[in-house]
Enzyme design. Structure first.
Site, PDB file in Angstrom:
ATOM      1  CG  ASN A  39       0.010  46.350  -5.085  1.00  0.00           C
ATOM      2  OD1 ASN A  39      -0.586  46.006  -6.109  1.00  0.00           O
ATOM      3  ND2 ASN A  39      -0.380  47.369  -4.341  1.00  0.00           N
TER       4      ASN A  39
ATOM      5  CE  LYS B  85       1.445  50.261  -5.698  1.00  0.00           C
ATOM      6  NZ  LYS B  85       1.875  51.531  -5.131  1.00  0.00           N
TER       7      LYS B  85
ATOM      8  CG  HIS C 173      -2.835  49.885  -1.744  1.00  0.00           C
ATOM      9  ND1 HIS C 173      -2.594  51.137  -2.260  1.00  0.00           N
ATOM     10  CD2 HIS C 173      -1.631  49.286  -1.614  1.00  0.00           C
ATOM     11  CE1 HIS C 173      -1.283  51.280  -2.441  1.00  0.00           C
ATOM     12  NE2 HIS C 173      -0.676  50.170  -2.058  1.00  0.00           N
TER      13      HIS C 173
ATOM     14  CD  GLU D 291      -1.299  53.182  -5.074  1.00  0.00           C
ATOM     15  OE1 GLU D 291      -1.627  52.167  -5.716  1.00  0.00           O
ATOM     16  OE2 GLU D 291      -0.113  53.468  -4.814  1.00  0.00           O
TER      17      GLU D 291
ATOM     18  CD  GLU E 241       1.496  49.439   1.199  1.00  0.00           C
ATOM     19  OE1 GLU E 241       2.363  48.798   0.617  1.00  0.00           O
ATOM     20  OE2 GLU E 241       0.491  49.903   0.612  1.00  0.00           O
TER      21      GLU E 241
ATOM     22  N   GLY F 229       5.891  54.968  -3.516  1.00  0.00           N
ATOM     23  CA  GLY F 229       6.257  55.433  -4.855  1.00  0.00           C
ATOM     24  C   GLY F 229       7.047  56.736  -4.855  1.00  0.00           C
TER      25      GLY F 229
ATOM     26  CB  SER G  44      10.255  53.708  -1.193  1.00  0.00           C
ATOM     27  OG  SER G  44       9.425  54.649  -1.853  1.00  0.00           O
TER      28      SER G  44
END
Ligand code: 13P
Length: 256
Positions: A11, A13, A97, A99, A171, A177, A217
């Site tokens: 991904n 992003k 996702h 985010e 996730e 991250g 990660s």
């Protein structure tokens, strides 16, 4: 036991220029050679999809978008439909996702609309779920995951059928991250819970076939132990997918 083909998905992003994206996918393509025991997926930003598609062998690397709108067309300024993604060469789309859920207020009800539209079009959804640190620390992980699954896949529940090509991704938000990976045991516990949810909601055949990716990660040095777990079928990778060396290494080292 049903053998699920592992998948490594990158991904990207909101990263990389157009030239960098094309160069990255070319380097991945040559780096993986004729790898056949793992499916590889990349998810560039919308504006890079067509160029990335043009730079890769579609039989070796699948292309995903990172989001889509649920309507087919219309007055939705700034939005992109699933059909447009297909015209750009996408076979998959990442939906829900964390985010999008946390930064753009995307609810599971909205994710459900998108999953339904993607399935209608024959785009394979990669549906993400995951708990925040707060939710984990207050021991609400399973409750949160169950609610996200129930609502984000509500349309499949209504149909009493989930396509076995559907891909789910766990996730944990606190691992994205941050350099904090869930331990293989922590991840497996949730993956197993998700597989049981599929079995109870649909049937054991579907549960045996649907792939569940882990994200948060993932790096070349931890992918193998994660994927050694029985219910972890692959990885959805952010940071380590932006460099061909680390992404190719991930693909090559995923085998248990
Ligand atoms: P990182 O691998 O950078 O933690 O990102 C994970 C992710 O969000 C993939 O979708």
């Amino acid at each position: 036991m049903f053998e699920r083909t592992p998948m490594i998905a990158g991904n990207w992003k909101m990263n990389l220029s157009l030239d960098e994206a094309v160069a990255l996918v070319e380097a991945i393509g040559s780096g993986i050679g004729n790898v056949s025991d793992v499916e590889v997926l990349v998810a560039p930003p919308f504006t890079h999809l067509a160029a990335v598609r043009g730079a890769i062998d579609a039989s070796k690397i699948f292309l995903a978008a990172q989001n889509m709108h649920w309507e087919m067309s219309g007055a939705y300024t700034g939005e992109i439909s699933g059909r447009m993604l297909q015209h750009s060469g996408c076979t998959h789309v990442i939906l829900g996702h964390s985010e999008r859920r946390t930064l753009f207020n995307e609810t599971s009800e909205v994710v459900n609309l998108k999953v339904r539209a993607a399935s209608f079009l024959g785009l394979i959804p990669v549906v993400c779920v995951g708990e925040t640190l707060d939710e984990r620390e207050s021991e609400r992980t399973f409750e949160v995951i169950k609610e996200q699954l129930d609502l984000s896949l509500d349309n499949f529940r209504a149909d009493q059928m989930m396509p076995t090509s559907t891909i789910l991704a766990y996730e944990p938000v606190w691992a994205i991250g941050t350099g904090k990976t869930a331990t293989p045991e922590q991840a497996e516990e949730v993956h197993h819970f998700i597989r049981l949810w599929i079995e109870q909601t649909f049937n054991s055949g579907t549960a045996a076939q649907v792939r569940i990716l882990y994200g948060g990660s993932v790096k070349p040095d931890n992918v193998k132990t994660l994927m050694a777990e029985p219910d972890i079928d692959g990885a959805l990778v952010g940071g380590a997918s932006l460099k061909s060396d680390s992404f190719v290494q991930l693909i090559r080292s995923q085998k248990a």
